[in-house]
Design an enzyme around this catalytic site. Structure first.
Site, PDB file in Angstrom:
ATOM      1  CE  LYS A  21      -3.674   2.275   2.659  1.00 60.47           C
ATOM      2  NZ  LYS A  21      -4.524   2.166   3.870  1.00 60.47           N
ATOM      3  CG  ASP A  74     -13.319   4.791   7.680  1.00 62.05           C
ATOM      4  OD1 ASP A  74     -14.499   5.187   7.674  1.00 62.05           O
ATOM      5  OD2 ASP A  74     -12.594   4.812   6.664  1.00 62.05           O
ATOM      6  CG  ASN A 116     -12.373   0.456   5.293  1.00 62.37           C
ATOM      7  OD1 ASN A 116     -11.735   0.425   4.247  1.00 62.37           O
ATOM      8  ND2 ASN A 116     -12.426   1.538   6.057  1.00 62.37           N
ATOM      9  CG  ASP A 125      -8.044   1.896   5.477  1.00 59.25           C
ATOM     10  OD1 ASP A 125      -8.637   2.638   4.696  1.00 59.25           O
ATOM     11  OD2 ASP A 125      -6.997   2.222   6.080  1.00 59.25           O
TER      12      ASP A 125
END
Length: 475
Positions: free
Chosen positions: A16, A114, A119, A132
């Site tokens: 990433k 989140d 996700n 994430d």
């Protein structure tokens, strides 16, 4: 997101890249890199099948790169977008898996902050992975974002965080409730622009969700954090619904009383979703890949155990060109299948412990415990009474057990033993092996005096190896 090769360990990985905007000041750049490193520190401490594993973090030319477990699949958001609302049983299993992963994070003082459909990742084999942790916040650690800035995704941010509070584990529960709400309805609970979604979250009641999951989803999205159910209670409700059973009563008095739909529609839906594989290096999510002969990922989608040994393999083991069809059965130890002929047969069972609904709900840790307990159990008894009416053993027969021993060549760990009949020759061989979160027992039995003792041992091992390969192929 990039696909890369770890040359040192000879494996594919996901990398990433954090792209830094142009024109940033040195302080802004430093803060952003600090945030990425913090993400790495947060993720590296988390070990759970439902949380993507972080292998390494590299900072090169003031730009961080996260090296992570390579996963293949698609997000829950993409899946709902293409296939529409999900069956309640499947949504319940997703919710339970994610909530268990969150519980692990919360136990280490970590909030995700989140949780949203984008996700939550669904693997090709059915594993549910929470991705994430890039904005994860550890208790006692100051945030690197500017004071007063709320991070997350409008429509999936808990009300207390929108009001400026730091939030806590219950905030993640609210966000998961909103995620399950979308999966059930095919659309977010609150729609519109970001401002409209925030306003609706703070001022409007949760839109009702019909069906067996309605009460628990509504409870998870209660406005006050203290009114939301304890995660352990919520997991139990979700697991019950996922298994097609009546849901236990919530502490608030809410019940899941709507008729439970059949499992066939859920299985067909899962199969339809699983055939679509996410491609392209620019994807923002990832899911567990099939790791071939190495360690397997978690098996979470129920399977027909009678498909774990192919007819051709059964025919070879039983020495017949017309192998019998598998006969499914189940007992308190788990689903099983037998392939009997007169005087001989092969049997297989996917084990479960007393604390889980079915084998597919087990974690790797619980499977390890179950495997160890099974090994201890069989080592206790020198003689065993057994029968198998389908092959002609209709009365209980006393057999002597050989010593329990370690078995190589199947699973991640395995043990075996044999049973000797009154004449002193082997009549059956048994192999127990663990593969990821599953424990499988395989039996080969023959009343014939033609096969040697070694032939009988090898037949059981070959049956176990055939079932292991079928599991890996399915995963």
């Amino acid at each position: 997101m990039w696909l890369a090769r770890d040359e040192m360990l000879d494996r594919d990985v996901a990398v990433k890249e954090l792209t830094l905007p142009e024109g940033m000041s040195d302080k802004e750049r430093h803060d952003l890199v600090t945030r990425a490193v913090r993400e790495a520190q947060a993720m590296a401490r988390l070990r759970h099948p439902g949380i993507v594993a972080l292998h390494d973090v590299v900072v090169e030319h003031e730009r961080p790169w996260l090296v992570m477990e390579l996963l293949r699949g698609r997000t829950l958001a993409d899946t709902v977008r293409e296939f529409g609302p999900m069956p309640p049983e499947y949504v319940a299993r997703i919710g339970a898996d994610v909530l268990e992963a969150l519980t692990v994070a919360h136990a280490q003082g970590m909030q995700h902050r989140d949780v949203k459909p984008g996700n939550v990742f669904l693997t090709e084999s059915g594993r549910v992975v929470l991705t994430d942790f890039g904005i994860a916040r550890q208790e006692g650690q100051t945030t690197i974002t500017e004071q007063g800035l709320t991070i997350g995704s409008p429509g999936f941010i808990a009300p207390e965080r929108l009001e400026g509070q730091p939030g806590g584990p219950a905030s993640d529960v609210w966000s998961l409730g909103a995620t399950l709400h979308m999966a059930l309805r095919g659309a977010p609970a609150y729609e519109g622009s970001a401002a409209q979604r925030i306003r609706a979250t703070l001022t409007q009641p949760v839109p009702p969700v019909q069906g067996e999951l309605g009460p628990v989803v509504t409870a998870m999205m209660a406005y006050q954090p203290a009114a939301r159910p304890d995660p352990r209670v919520a997991v139990e409700v979700l697991r019950q619904v996922a298994a097609g059973r009546p849901a236990p009563r919530l502490p608030t008095g809410a019940e899941v009383t709507a008729p439970v739909k059949g499992r066939r529609r859920a299985v067909l839906w899962i199969a339809a979703a699983a055939v679509v594989v996410l491609g392209g290096a620019g994807a923002t999510g990832f899911v567990l890949m099939n790791r071939g002969a190495g360690a397997a990922g978690a098996f979470t989608v129920p399977m027909d155990v009678c498909t774990l040994i192919a007819p051709q393999a059964v025919g070879g083991l039983l020495r017949t060109q017309q192998p019998p069809a598998g006969k499914p059965d189940s007992d308190e130890a788990g689903p099983k299948c037998g392939w009997p002929l007169q005087g001989t047969g092969v049997g297989l069972q996917v084990q479960r412990d007393s604390d889980t609904v079915d084998p597919w709900s087990m974690t790797e840790a619980s499977a390890r415990r179950l495997f160890t307990n099974q090994q201890r159990y069989w080592a206790k008894y020198d003689t065993i009474d057994w029968n198998w009416p389908e092959i002609g053993v209709t009365k209980s027969t006393r057999a002597t057990r050989t010593p329990v021993r370690q078995v190589a060549g199947v699973g991640e760990e395995a043990f075996g033993f044999e049973l000797k009949g009154p004449s002193g020759r082997l009549v059956s061989a048994h192999v127990y092996y663990r593969l990821a979160n599953l424990v499988v027992s395989v039996e080969y039995t023959t009343l014939s005096d033609k096969p040697t003792d070694e032939d009988i041992k090898q037949a059981a091992l070959k049956a176990a190896q055939a079932s292991e390969q079928a599991l890996r192929d399915a995963g």
